[in-house]
Design a protein around this motif. Sequence first.
Motif, mmCIF file in Angstrom:
data_model
loop_
_atom_site.group_PDB
_atom_site.id
_atom_site.type_symbol
_atom_site.label_atom_id
_atom_site.label_comp_id
_atom_site.label_asym_id
_atom_site.label_seq_id
_atom_site.Cartn_x
_atom_site.Cartn_y
_atom_site.Cartn_z
ATOM 1 N N LEU A 158 4.482 12.309 8.866
ATOM 2 C CA LEU A 158 4.378 13.523 8.084
ATOM 3 C C LEU A 158 4.764 14.700 8.942
ATOM 4 C CD1 LEU A 158 0.948 12.721 6.449
ATOM 5 C CD2 LEU A 158 3.209 12.367 5.473
ATOM 6 N N SER A 159 4.789 15.853 8.307
ATOM 7 C CA SER A 159 5.098 17.074 9.058
ATOM 8 C C SER A 159 4.107 17.237 10.193
ATOM 9 C CB SER A 159 5.017 18.291 8.137
ATOM 10 O OG SER A 159 5.091 19.461 8.893
ATOM 11 N N THR A 182 0.842 -1.192 0.000
ATOM 12 C CA THR A 182 0.000 0.000 0.000
ATOM 13 C C THR A 182 0.872 1.234 0.000
ATOM 14 O OG1 THR A 182 -0.058 0.062 2.393
ATOM 15 C CG2 THR A 182 -1.829 -1.141 1.318
ATOM 16 N N THR A 183 0.298 2.333 -0.337
ATOM 17 C CA THR A 183 1.033 3.602 -0.353
ATOM 18 C C THR A 183 0.199 4.684 0.298
ATOM 19 O OG1 THR A 183 0.150 4.151 -2.523
ATOM 20 C CG2 THR A 183 2.297 3.066 -2.480
ATOM 21 N N THR A 184 0.877 5.618 0.893
ATOM 22 C CA THR A 184 0.189 6.762 1.470
ATOM 23 C C THR A 184 -0.202 7.719 0.356
ATOM 24 O OG1 THR A 184 1.498 6.615 3.454
ATOM 25 C CG2 THR A 184 0.388 8.693 3.064
ATOM 26 N N VAL A 185 -1.460 8.045 0.258
ATOM 27 C CA VAL A 185 -1.925 8.928 -0.805
ATOM 28 C C VAL A 185 -1.914 10.365 -0.308
ATOM 29 C CG1 VAL A 185 -3.811 9.468 -2.385
ATOM 30 C CG2 VAL A 185 -3.371 7.109 -1.727
ATOM 31 N N GLY A 208 -4.939 16.343 -0.449
ATOM 32 C CA GLY A 208 -4.523 15.303 0.484
ATOM 33 C C GLY A 208 -4.271 15.884 1.862
ATOM 34 N N ASP A 209 -3.072 15.657 2.416
ATOM 35 C CA ASP A 209 -2.763 16.158 3.753
ATOM 36 C C ASP A 209 -1.928 17.444 3.714
ATOM 37 O OD1 ASP A 209 -0.164 15.288 3.129
ATOM 38 O OD2 ASP A 209 -0.583 13.315 3.952
ATOM 39 N N ILE A 210 -1.881 18.078 2.548
ATOM 40 C CA ILE A 210 -1.116 19.322 2.410
ATOM 41 C C ILE A 210 -1.919 20.503 2.967
ATOM 42 C CG2 ILE A 210 -0.263 21.001 0.703
ATOM 43 C CD1 ILE A 210 0.538 18.626 -1.024
ATOM 44 N N GLY A 211 -1.230 21.362 3.713
ATOM 45 C CA GLY A 211 -1.848 22.600 4.175
ATOM 46 C C GLY A 211 -2.663 22.489 5.436
ATOM 47 N N LEU A 212 -2.578 21.360 6.136
ATOM 48 C CA LEU A 212 -3.333 21.189 7.374
ATOM 49 C C LEU A 212 -2.720 22.024 8.487
ATOM 50 C CD1 LEU A 212 -3.851 17.309 7.316
ATOM 51 C CD2 LEU A 212 -5.457 19.078 6.530
ATOM 52 N N GLY A 231 -2.738 26.695 9.870
ATOM 53 C CA GLY A 231 -2.506 25.864 8.695
ATOM 54 C C GLY A 231 -2.811 26.679 7.452
ATOM 55 N N TYR A 232 -2.250 26.274 6.322
ATOM 56 C CA TYR A 232 -2.370 27.070 5.106
ATOM 57 C C TYR A 232 -3.793 27.083 4.555
ATOM 58 C CZ TYR A 232 2.681 26.682 5.392
ATOM 59 O OH TYR A 232 3.973 26.734 5.832
ATOM 60 N N ARG A 233 -4.464 25.940 4.613
ATOM 61 C CA ARG A 233 -5.817 25.879 4.040
ATOM 62 C C ARG A 233 -6.787 26.771 4.809
ATOM 63 N NH1 ARG A 233 -7.575 19.727 3.118
ATOM 64 N NH2 ARG A 233 -5.512 18.842 2.805
ATOM 65 N N ARG A 234 -6.782 26.650 6.135
ATOM 66 C CA ARG A 234 -7.693 27.464 6.930
ATOM 67 C C ARG A 234 -7.377 28.947 6.782
ATOM 68 N NH1 ARG A 234 -8.086 24.129 12.692
ATOM 69 N NH2 ARG A 234 -9.480 22.471 11.944
#
Length: 610
Positions: free
Chosen positions: A247-248, A3-6, A208-212, A89-92
């Motif tokens: 992850l970060s 499996t891979t982390t998406v 994905g999990d970017i910008g959290l 976080g960047y998204r918020r």
Amino acid sequence: MNTTTVRHPEDGGSIFGHRPGLFVLFFTEMWERFSYYGMRVLLVVFLVDVAFGDTPWERADALALYGIYTGLVYFTPMIGGILADRLLGYRRAVVLGALIMTAGHAAMAFETSGLFYTGLGLLIVGNGLFKPNISSIVGQLYADDTERKDGAYTIFYMGINAGAFLGILLCSYYGESEAYGYGYGFGLAGIFMFIGLIQFWFAQDIFGDIGLSPRQARELEDSKTSRTETVAVEPEGFTVDASLEPLSTGEDMTPSVGGEGDGKRAVTWGMIGLAIAAVFYYLISTFTDPQANLLQTVSREFMPPIILGSVVGFVGWIVSDKSLKKVERDRVWSIIVFSFFIIFFWWAFEQAGGSMTIFALDYTERSLTGEGAMWFRLANTGITVIPVMVLTWVLFKLFSITFKNYSVSNMVLGLAFIIIWLLIGNMLYEQFTEEAPEVPAGWFQIFNSLFIICFAPAFAKLWEKKISFLRRGPVKFALGLTLLGLGFAILAIGSLSIPDGAKTASVSMFWLIAAYLFHTLGELCISPVGLSYVSKLAPVRLVGLMFGVFFVANFIANFAAGLTGSYIDPIAEEIGLSGFFAIFAAVPITAAIIFVAISGWMKKMMHGIE
């Protein structure tokens, strides 16, 4: 089963070789720039034309406010970046910034003084949250794909210019039109900012999990660590996912000057800066008009000493860091020198929304008849329809990949383009049916974005050529400053026929268009160089801090642009409007000559960085 982390759920397709997530950011940024430039193009014109239904403002007051507003717009992103890194976080941050800016534009649409100032304040705060953090998401999207990162930022930059183009075009037309009014122009800016917010909100899972936020990132890491441990004790036949690396966590990675005695140095240099500000304020207040209103007093008396004191304290704090090695210190000084000279560029360049808008409004022939009117109609149709057709094509490419999973976002984006096409169709119809169409004063500002789109590929190829003198940063800077100065020299020549102190005239629009051409060519020399050299020259632990220095330079330049522009009337009465623009030609060209003269010293200070 492996499996891979998406991290990028949209990896099943690409647009021009790039992730669809990039184009979600492309359109989000496009609508935000639509709103920013759409409002900015109307700001000075609204104030000197009708203001709040009472007495129109004096040019000096309008340009002073313009300088304060655009200056602070470049100051708040430093705060917004810190808040995103450590808390939101960047998204918020992007969502919150877009929401605040939407409220700001809505407030300005009512054209009342209280809501107008409230709106400007909201736009300053919202921009600080939005602007630095959407760019950060682009960078993280390509964190493991550095070969395509430059191309991604180029596409993103085109989105910025596409938004500026459409915002200036439509908001200036509907805002300046007697049939609609400024409320419509300010309202359009708010509508498309809100569309950008909704489009981003419903498509953000594409990242994905970017910008959290730091908290979300920690929770995600904990859950993945827990899942990994669970899989590790499963019966034989199951495979542990080795790719589930932590992850970060949102750990504070903000570069700091560091070193023992940081606090003491900060207090020392803070006191030095405060003392300089006090002395400078005393000198300024002694010679300024005591009868000036509050706005001019803030702009001319309070802001300059505060800026000077802050800059001296900030720079002194950085360069006095004992942990800096000689090479690092020299390179930090070279960044400061680059930042100092770029102030002269943006100081003159940002006259676009100030004194050049006044020139377009009051001194340029904008009422066209006969053959001139027909050529304007045809040219305006071409430069409007073709770019929007290209953007619509990109939209359909995005739809083909993402509509199934992000249908709401896509439908909102599609609705936005339907509105754009209707607005453009109505504008062109009205211009073709008018006997003598009047060109909006803000229309001329579209040429900056248009020329960037036309000439950016050629400049990119030019920088790739192995031309030795063009590989040196100071030379590129000097070339950009010179081209900018030549643009203002063209305006100075075009203003020779205007009598000293005249409030109106009707010179050919050729002069403004030619000036914008040279200004844009200068920008294409400056823009690719500045940020690149900061990233190359700054010590790794100080990269964020030195980018802050560069943004402070933009803050100073934008404020100084409005402050200097506010003196247009007294200067024009003394040496004419031609003399006023000649100042903006002479200063950048002089700065370019000085920069070339010190380029040898700069080369030594850069220690091998080309």
